[in-house]
Design an enzyme around this catalytic site. Structure first.
Site, PDB file in Angstrom:
ATOM      1  N   GLU A  17       4.715  -4.920   7.215  1.00 27.30           N
ATOM      2  CA  GLU A  17       3.855  -3.942   7.894  1.00 27.30           C
ATOM      3  C   GLU A  17       4.258  -3.718   9.346  1.00 27.30           C
ATOM      4  OE1 GLU A  17       2.767  -6.290   5.808  1.00 27.30           O
ATOM      5  OE2 GLU A  17       1.032  -5.586   4.667  1.00 27.30           O
TER       6      GLU A  17
ATOM      7  N   GLU B  97      -0.022  -9.579  -0.678  1.00 26.33           N
ATOM      8  CA  GLU B  97      -1.435  -9.937  -0.478  1.00 26.33           C
ATOM      9  C   GLU B  97      -2.161 -10.042  -1.821  1.00 26.33           C
ATOM     10  OE1 GLU B  97      -1.735  -6.748   2.549  1.00 26.33           O
ATOM     11  OE2 GLU B  97      -2.667  -8.276   3.792  1.00 26.33           O
TER      12      GLU B  97
ATOM     13  N   ALA C 214       0.853  -1.188   0.000  1.00 23.73           N
ATOM     14  CA  ALA C 214       0.000   0.000   0.000  1.00 23.73           C
ATOM     15  C   ALA C 214       0.890   1.239   0.000  1.00 23.73           C
ATOM     16  CB  ALA C 214      -0.893  -0.013   1.231  1.00 23.73           C
TER      17      ALA C 214
ATOM     18  N   GLY D 168       0.884  -5.218   0.925  1.00 24.72           N
ATOM     19  CA  GLY D 168      -0.276  -5.358   0.044  1.00 24.72           C
ATOM     20  C   GLY D 168       0.074  -5.994  -1.289  1.00 24.72           C
TER      21      GLY D 168
HETATM   22  N1  CO8 Z   1       4.483   3.206  -0.641  1.00 21.25           N
HETATM   23  C1  CO8 Z   1       4.846   4.368  -1.222  1.00 21.25           C
HETATM   24  N2  CO8 Z   1       6.031   4.549  -1.857  1.00 21.25           N
HETATM   25  C2  CO8 Z   1       6.884   3.497  -1.885  1.00 21.25           C
HETATM   26  C3  CO8 Z   1       6.570   2.259  -1.309  1.00 21.25           C
HETATM   27  C4  CO8 Z   1       5.294   2.126  -0.664  1.00 21.25           C
HETATM   28  N3  CO8 Z   1       4.868   0.982  -0.128  1.00 21.25           N
HETATM   29  N4  CO8 Z   1       7.598   1.423  -1.486  1.00 21.25           N
HETATM   30  C5  CO8 Z   1       8.519   2.114  -2.172  1.00 21.25           C
HETATM   31  N5  CO8 Z   1       8.096   3.366  -2.402  1.00 21.25           N
HETATM   32  C6  CO8 Z   1       8.768   4.444  -3.129  1.00 21.25           C
HETATM   33  C7  CO8 Z   1       9.929   5.016  -2.316  1.00 21.25           C
HETATM   34  O1  CO8 Z   1       9.472   5.957  -1.372  1.00 21.25           O
HETATM   35  C8  CO8 Z   1      10.753   5.634  -3.429  1.00 21.25           C
HETATM   36  O2  CO8 Z   1      10.141   6.848  -3.817  1.00 21.25           O
HETATM   37  P1  CO8 Z   1      11.056   8.185  -4.017  1.00 21.25           P
HETATM   38  O3  CO8 Z   1      12.001   7.841  -5.135  1.00 21.25           O
HETATM   39  O4  CO8 Z   1      10.063   9.226  -4.377  1.00 21.25           O
HETATM   40  O5  CO8 Z   1      11.765   8.417  -2.717  1.00 21.25           O
HETATM   41  C9  CO8 Z   1      10.582   4.663  -4.577  1.00 21.25           C
HETATM   42  O6  CO8 Z   1       9.398   3.936  -4.297  1.00 21.25           O
HETATM   43  C10 CO8 Z   1      11.719   3.687  -4.715  1.00 21.25           C
HETATM   44  O7  CO8 Z   1      11.860   3.027  -3.468  1.00 21.25           O
HETATM   45  P2  CO8 Z   1      13.260   2.947  -2.684  1.00 21.25           P
HETATM   46  O8  CO8 Z   1      14.132   4.084  -3.037  1.00 21.25           O
HETATM   47  O9  CO8 Z   1      12.943   2.738  -1.240  1.00 21.25           O
HETATM   48  O10 CO8 Z   1      13.839   1.610  -3.335  1.00 21.25           O
HETATM   49  P3  CO8 Z   1      14.881   0.622  -2.672  1.00 21.25           P
HETATM   50  O11 CO8 Z   1      15.284  -0.323  -3.759  1.00 21.25           O
HETATM   51  O12 CO8 Z   1      15.951   1.343  -1.947  1.00 21.25           O
HETATM   52  O13 CO8 Z   1      14.031  -0.206  -1.554  1.00 21.25           O
HETATM   53  C11 CO8 Z   1      12.152  -1.437  -0.760  1.00 21.25           C
HETATM   54  C12 CO8 Z   1      13.006  -1.032  -1.972  1.00 21.25           C
HETATM   55  C13 CO8 Z   1      12.980  -2.319   0.178  1.00 21.25           C
HETATM   56  C14 CO8 Z   1      10.989  -2.238  -1.310  1.00 21.25           C
HETATM   57  C15 CO8 Z   1      11.667  -0.159  -0.007  1.00 21.25           C
HETATM   58  O14 CO8 Z   1      11.121   0.753  -0.962  1.00 21.25           O
HETATM   59  C16 CO8 Z   1      10.586  -0.428   1.020  1.00 21.25           C
HETATM   60  O15 CO8 Z   1      10.885  -0.927   2.104  1.00 21.25           O
HETATM   61  N6  CO8 Z   1       9.314  -0.094   0.706  1.00 21.25           N
HETATM   62  C17 CO8 Z   1       8.221  -0.207   1.638  1.00 21.25           C
HETATM   63  C18 CO8 Z   1       7.713  -1.630   1.696  1.00 21.25           C
HETATM   64  C19 CO8 Z   1       6.612  -1.743   2.735  1.00 21.25           C
HETATM   65  O16 CO8 Z   1       6.769  -1.452   3.907  1.00 21.25           O
HETATM   66  N7  CO8 Z   1       5.420  -2.222   2.309  1.00 21.25           N
HETATM   67  C20 CO8 Z   1       4.269  -2.374   3.152  1.00 21.25           C
HETATM   68  C21 CO8 Z   1       3.359  -1.176   3.028  1.00 21.25           C
HETATM   69  S1  CO8 Z   1       1.976  -1.228   4.143  1.00 21.25           S
HETATM   70  C22 CO8 Z   1       0.876  -2.277   3.372  1.00 21.25           C
HETATM   71  O17 CO8 Z   1       1.119  -2.755   2.307  1.00 21.25           O
HETATM   72  C23 CO8 Z   1      -0.387  -2.524   4.117  1.00 21.25           C
HETATM   73  C24 CO8 Z   1      -1.471  -3.151   3.239  1.00 21.25           C
HETATM   74  C25 CO8 Z   1      -2.815  -3.047   3.901  1.00 21.25           C
HETATM   75  C26 CO8 Z   1      -3.299  -1.605   3.884  1.00 21.25           C
HETATM   76  C27 CO8 Z   1      -4.612  -1.471   4.550  1.00 21.25           C
HETATM   77  C28 CO8 Z   1      -5.289  -0.144   4.184  1.00 21.25           C
HETATM   78  C29 CO8 Z   1      -4.928   1.065   4.974  1.00 21.25           C
END
Ligand code: CO8
Length: 259
Positions: free
Chosen positions: A133, A113, A65, A110
């Site tokens: 998460e 999921e 998400a 997500g």
């Molecule tokens: N949301 C928004 N932006 C994201 C997300 C995300 N989940 N993941 C990556 N991005 C963005 C980064 O912010 C970055 O943007 P910018 O260039 O503008 O700074 C761009 O994508 C590239 O990402 P990174 O620079 O971080 O890339 P890396 O290769 O260094 O890292 C990772 C990759 C390890 C995947 C890292 O991006 C990361 O940890 N992302 C988050 C993953 C995460 O925590 N996912 C879980 C999210 S919560 C969820 O899914 C809950 C679902 C249920 C929701 C219920 C409704 C409310």
């Protein structure tokens, strides 16, 4: 149909849906979820479509998400966002047609999921999967607590949810979380091969398999077995059953029409 956050492509009997926010690792915002739902409906109502494939553009399948939205969400927005996600995942799981998640890279939160809502998962060796998460002080909200547990068992599912660790695709395959792991360079061709194979089977039999497995897994064994027997009554009324049996007897390939 024109979309902003996804791309769709019909290729013979296959329908490809590609999440298309590569700069944000295909993070799921409300727009993307709504477009995904529409695309799935289009594929579902198109009689020519036999298999749906979901994948992501760039280095991620989907990183979950969209976290950047979390601080702006009012409780009502959060409810809408969470409900929309659940509706889309449920819709994919309950489609009459088979779906394959082609996991080209990160499948996190997500994103995992979404892959779990698909029937089959094929991953690139380079992909990493997880439910991170917990690192945000939250927990999976698009069905992961239930679908991951049913897919790989309670102990491993709890470990992934509690540590938030990302695991490589090969480990995911060992756990039964992905069906097959292939090099990224072969991912599309291997996925297409499997999708084409399934697309030649009887759509009625495929729909019944999904129904009986998905409903049966949540039921006592006796009810699941009973659903299986009742489904046999239905399958014996189909032209596809006649075609399949006759093709075997006549030593030819069957052509299933979904009737
Ligand atoms: N949301 C928004 N932006 C994201 C997300 C995300 N989940 N993941 C990556 N991005 C963005 C980064 O912010 C970055 O943007 P910018 O260039 O503008 O700074 C761009 O994508 C590239 O990402 P990174 O620079 O971080 O890339 P890396 O290769 O260094 O890292 C990772 C990759 C390890 C995947 C890292 O991006 C990361 O940890 N992302 C988050 C993953 C995460 O925590 N996912 C879980 C999210 S919560 C969820 O899914 C809950 C679902 C249920 C929701 C219920 C409704 C409310």
């Amino acid at each position: 149909m024109e979309f902003e956050t996804i791309e769709t492509k019909k290729e013979g009997n296959l329908f490809w849906i590609t999440l298309n926010r590569p700069d944000k690792l295909n993070a799921l915002n409300l727009k993307l979820l709504e477009e995904l739902e529409k695309a799935v409906s289009v594929a579902d109502s198109d009689q020519d479509v036999r298999v749906i494939i979901v994948t992501g553009k760039g280095k991620a399948f989907c990183a979950g998400a969209d976290i950047t939205q979390f601080n702006q969400l009012t409780p009502l927005d959060a409810w809408k966002f969470s409900r929309k996600g659940r509706e889309v995942m449920d819709k994919i799981e309950n489609l009459n047609k088979p779906s394959i998640a082609m996991i080209n890279g990160y499948a996190l939160g997500g994103g995992l999921e979404l892959a779990l809502a698909c029937d089959i998962r094929i991953a690139a060796e380079e992909a990493q999967l997880g439910l991170p998460e917990i690192n945000l002080g939250i927990y999976p909200g698009y069905g992961g607590t239930q679908r991951l547990t049913r897919t790989i068992g309670k102990g491993r599912a709890l470990e992934l949810m509690m540590t938030g660790d990302r695991i490589p695709a090969k480990d995911a395959e060992r756990f039964g979380l992905v069906n097959h792991t292939v090099p990224l360079s072969n991912l599309e061709s291997e996925t297409r091969k499997m999708a084409e194979k399934i697309s030649k089977k009887s759509p009625v039999a495929l729909a019944l398999i999904k129904e009986v497995v998905n409903k049966g897994i949540d039921s006592p064994l006796i009810s699941g077995l009973s659903m299986e027997s009742i489904g046999w009554g239905v399958i014996f009324s189909t032209e596809d059953k006649k075609e399949g049996v006759n093709a075997f007897l006549e030593k030819r390939e069957p052509t299933f029409k979904g009737k």
